[in-house]
Scaffold this motif. Structure first.
Motif, PDB file in Angstrom:
ATOM      1  N   MET A   1       0.907  -1.223   0.110  1.00 24.04           N
ATOM      2  CA  MET A   1      -0.090  -0.055  -0.083  1.00 24.04           C
ATOM      3  C   MET A   1       0.773   1.235   0.124  1.00 24.04           C
ATOM      4  O   MET A   1       0.551   2.326  -0.563  1.00 24.04           O
ATOM      5  N   LEU A   2       2.244   1.200   0.849  1.00 19.26           N
ATOM      6  CA  LEU A   2       2.877   2.344   0.713  1.00 19.26           C
ATOM      7  C   LEU A   2       3.339   2.610  -0.604  1.00 19.26           C
ATOM      8  O   LEU A   2       3.570   3.702  -1.155  1.00 19.26           O
TER       9      LEU A   2
ATOM     10  N   ALA B   1       1.091   3.712  -2.915  1.00 17.76           N
ATOM     11  CA  ALA B   1       0.591   5.221  -2.892  1.00 17.76           C
ATOM     12  C   ALA B   1       1.784   6.231  -3.418  1.00 17.76           C
ATOM     13  O   ALA B   1       1.644   7.402  -3.996  1.00 17.76           O
ATOM     14  N   PHE B   2       3.157   5.795  -3.282  1.00 20.68           N
ATOM     15  CA  PHE B   2       4.274   6.679  -3.579  1.00 20.68           C
ATOM     16  C   PHE B   2       4.523   6.650  -5.240  1.00 20.68           C
ATOM     17  O   PHE B   2       4.984   7.755  -5.444  1.00 20.68           O
TER      18      PHE B   2
ATOM     19  N   GLY C   1       2.047   5.641  -7.556  1.00 23.03           N
ATOM     20  CA  GLY C   1       0.958   5.827  -8.079  1.00 23.03           C
ATOM     21  C   GLY C   1       0.915   6.622  -9.289  1.00 23.03           C
ATOM     22  O   GLY C   1       0.434   6.119 -10.511  1.00 23.03           O
TER      23      GLY C   1
END
Length: 88
Positions: A59-60, A63-64, A66
């Motif tokens: 997920m991290l 998020a970074f 994307g």
């Protein structure tokens, strides 16, 4: 559309998939190796212990990275639409 055009599109599609999924797969693999090493050193053999850190890491990374992933897919889409517009 001839064989060279089709091969070029397939090559670009495969490259797009590899570059778009690369950061996520690398993060999951790195976290998996680290957790496996910790499990081997501490002799804790809990199967579910690997899921939460992997999910958080994925997920991290999503998020970074994307915008990078979106840009890769957008570039591929633009190439496809340009080829359709010009008639290959």
């Amino acid at each position: 559309m001839n064989e060279a055009d089709a091969l070029d599109l397939v090559q670009f599609a495969i490259w797009t998939v590899l570059t778009a999924s690369g950061p996520v797969v690398a993060a999951a693999m790195l976290v998996g190796v680290v957790i496996a090493l910790i499990q081997a050193l501490t002799q804790i053999q809990e199967i579910t212990l690997t899921f939460v850190p992997k999910i958080v890491a994925i997920m991290l990374v999503v998020a970074f990275t994307g915008p990078f992933i979106g840009a890769q897919i957008s570039a591929f889409t633009n190439v496809i639409f340009e080829r359709i517009e010009t008639g290959f």
